[in-house]
Scaffold this motif. Sequence first.
Motif, short mmCIF file in Angstrom:
data_model
loop_
_atom_site.label_atom_id
_atom_site.label_comp_id
_atom_site.label_asym_id
_atom_site.label_seq_id
_atom_site.Cartn_x
_atom_site.Cartn_y
_atom_site.Cartn_z
N ALA A 125 1.03 -17.72 -83.63
CA ALA A 125 0.08 -16.54 -83.32
C ALA A 125 -1.12 -16.13 -84.60
O ALA A 125 -2.12 -15.96 -84.26
CB ALA A 125 0.82 -15.19 -82.65
N PRO A 126 -0.33 -15.91 -85.62
CA PRO A 126 -1.30 -15.56 -86.95
C PRO A 126 -2.34 -16.42 -87.10
O PRO A 126 -3.40 -16.20 -87.61
CB PRO A 126 -0.36 -15.63 -88.08
N GLU A 127 -2.19 -17.69 -86.80
CA GLU A 127 -3.11 -18.69 -86.92
C GLU A 127 -4.28 -18.89 -85.74
O GLU A 127 -5.10 -19.76 -85.79
CB GLU A 127 -2.67 -20.30 -87.29
N LEU A 128 -3.87 -18.24 -84.61
CA LEU A 128 -4.70 -18.72 -83.28
C LEU A 128 -5.87 -17.62 -83.28
O LEU A 128 -5.67 -16.55 -83.90
CB LEU A 128 -3.72 -18.51 -82.04
N PRO A 129 -7.04 -17.96 -82.51
CA PRO A 129 -7.83 -16.91 -82.27
C PRO A 129 -7.44 -15.86 -81.60
O PRO A 129 -6.57 -15.92 -80.61
CB PRO A 129 -8.97 -17.70 -81.47
N ARG A 130 -8.08 -14.54 -82.03
CA ARG A 130 -7.67 -13.33 -81.53
C ARG A 130 -7.57 -13.40 -79.97
O ARG A 130 -6.64 -12.93 -79.43
CB ARG A 130 -8.61 -12.15 -81.94
N ASP A 131 -8.59 -13.78 -79.24
CA ASP A 131 -8.72 -13.72 -77.83
C ASP A 131 -7.52 -14.75 -77.05
O ASP A 131 -7.14 -14.41 -76.17
CB ASP A 131 -10.03 -13.77 -77.15
#
Lengths: 480, 480
Positions: A133-139
């Motif tokens: 999650a921390p590396e994925l785009p926010r949306d």
Amino acid sequence: MTEVEAKKPQESLQDRLSQVVELLHRHKLVEDLTHRQEGHHQDRVENLVHRQNLVELQRKLDELHPADIAHILEALPLDDRLTVWQLVKAERDGDILLEVSDAVRETLIADMEDHELLAAARDMDADELADLAPELPRDVVLELMESLDAQQRERVRSALSYDEDQVGALMDFEMVTIRDDVSLEVVLRYLRRLKELPGHTDKLFVVDYDGVLKGVLPIKRLLVNDPDRKVVDVMANDPVSFHPDEDAYEAAQAFERYDLVSAPVVDKGGKLIGRLTIDEMVDLIREESESEVLNMAGLREEEDIFASVWKSLRNRWSWLAINLITAFLASRVIGLFEGSIERLVALAALMPIVAGIGGNSGNQTITMIVRALALDQVSTGNTARLLRKELAVSLINGVVWGGVIGLVAYTLYDSWSLGVVMTAAMTLNLLLAALMGVLIPMTLIRLGKDPAMGASVMITAMTDSGGFFIFLGLATLFLL
Amino acid sequence: MTEVEAKKPQESLQDRLSQVVELLHRHKLVEDLTHRQEGHHQDRVENLVHRQNLVELQRKLDELHPADIAHILEALPLDDRLTVWQLVKAERDGDILLEVSDAVRETLIADMEDHELLAAARDMDADELADLAPELPRDVVLELMESLDAQQRERVRSALSYDEDQVGALMDFEMVTIRDDVSLEVVLRYLRRLKELPGHTDKLFVVDYDGVLKGVLPIKRLLVNDPDRKVVDVMANDPVSFHPDEDAYEAAQAFERYDLVSAPVVDKGGKLIGRLTIDEMVDLIREESESEVLNMAGLREEEDIFASVWKSLRNRWSWLAINLITAFLASRVIGLFEGSIERLVALAALMPIVAGIGGNSGNQTITMIVRALALDQVSTGNTARLLRKELAVSLINGVVWGGVIGLVAYTLYDSWSLGVVMTAAMTLNLLLAALMGVLIPMTLIRLGKDPAMGASVMITAMTDSGGFFIFLGLATLFLL
């Protein structure tokens, strides 16, 4: 994610890497030729002429275990890496993303569309999602969270609430729990109904009706005991367990010490909330050792060897900047003695010997101490003794090697007194190196810092400035 | 050896170490007082006055897991270590000897009588005996070998015939083998008859009548499948397996990549001869990373932090001696330019900056490359690209930081040309550092050597001599 059986490797990892690189090169060669003939740029994957090479490469990749593809991606420069990444079957994206190093993962994610990322993450478990999650785009993260059921969402959220060096960030939720009042026969039937067991299941977790951990039933015991016996009579009552806010590296050390394969994680009330497995711990042990090496050399973090020049610069600048200041200070120390050097220019030629050998010896000491600290072998009770030993080693080294170099200085410059000053300066600088080699990491740890942090830069700074000052100072006092 | 259940640690390892150290200190305090009063030396353990303290210490030790005692022994200076060692119950000697580091094991064995060693080794498995044998006195080994049955003796001999970095030296022989034509029900009944399963049994090995490996039956599959099914229908046909002469570290990397817990070892004919387990692999991964750190700093081998001064000296001398030679060479480079320094003494003060920052930057590069080599990420195909990247990083660092330091030199000595020479020398030396940082480990690996070996000493030697030569050479050409 789905578990993939590792196949017997018919060839070594290096061989497989070479094969992929060769196929890639062949592909690029054709591409270059085509470009030259056609005289204009065409999109790589679209070009019909390459298709055959790409098909062969793809077949090769399809045979490989996700961990092996991850390794190959890490060993490829960015453009080749993305070519390979595009050829990997979409359904394997998730597995591979979970295997690659953080630095490389970033480059892969940057190359993916949102819908590809969503597809890759769809089958992931809560702990894997939290990992990514921390590396994925926010949306993408928001959309993923919405698609989860309440329990999964809660788990992802809980895993994300811990620091990455805490047990809570590394635990998974794939636990098989049983009650203690049933027979082993019932347990065996229950397992059969599950159809599949989570990876690294070497024990089942025994909980009461409130979910509080009462013990563990090692699979080994389940298998060798009479099926009529009750779980409560066979289980281990007091297993090694961890709390989610414990230090993950200490948990890894416990895994190593007690030869664990999996272990329960419980909250303050003793309720079972997750489990740790050896595979995560092995990764952690490896990362910890690596960051020790990197930190000692003044590299901030793991660096993808094909990272862009700009990223490499950022990774290395902080310690280089510190080094610039320490080198400047050492230079000013020499500046103090410019008068002496003008009168006896041999000093300029000899002073780097004193500084250099001090630096090397100091690096040996500090490496030893940093390692011993990492292994928890140093306590306040034995600092004094350690220091005494290191000082003794330095004293002997100083007298012996300093003596040798003193003799060399005498031979070169035909001055007994210069030789004696050289020997004395070497000895004193080696003592300084030992003192600082012990005190720098000890002080850092007392300040709550990583003792390896820039250890090499700092010890060298001390032995440079110190060495110049001691040698030039002694020379000024006794020779001029 | 007997398997010991790890108990839930109520206190951290550091706490336990501190408690033991405190009990030891109390013990020694009483001893000192007694000695002063009595005015003569008495044998420590005999002395009645200490007995109470010792009993308390012994009680504490009896509670601890052998791995924890091993850790405490490693963290104690020699005399304290032997006091604790004598208090440990004899039946646990073997387990603890197998857990401690090689350096500490040596000190413990040196303190034991032959009959104690024989007792400690009596219950060991063949692979454990082979592990210990090289450090035992010759006649103890002979007596042990005689006490073994033919199969065990053959196994010890076979394990001893491999290098310690080969799979054969690390495998154990505790395999549960089954035939493929029986039903899972039969397998379950067979296991129950065994009463106990070897540690880390996550799969059973399926062999034919000649002992040739046909597949593995993961315990997970045994548990979830219908007991009426045949082994042949459920087993994995093509598992990851190893040969005894393979490199053990590569096997460890395979364990890490494929998340294995155990794996079969087969001979050239495919016959099952042993198995590897994750606990040995974890130790190996840890040792390998450690030796990388140590080698880079120019330490020959793992060093017990409380080793005698003499042992420490031997461990450090080889690289210090090399460093002495390289430092002497750097000094002679400066000697070449003594005339220049006499005319412009500022050169003496500025030259260590060029050398020092080159050394630091070179250490960053070489650390990166050594790591990438250890992880198999570098192949001949990408050397040129890596080198280009490192050179680009150095060029920018040289221009930027060299520019800063050039400006400083201008400010200090009020000479534009000196500043420009400084910037140019910094840039060139950083380029040299990058070149050598890539080429030194690459060359070492091509020569079949360990690329980490003395990496730090060698790169520093290059950047020192090189830095002095470049800076003083440029200064002589353009400033004088």
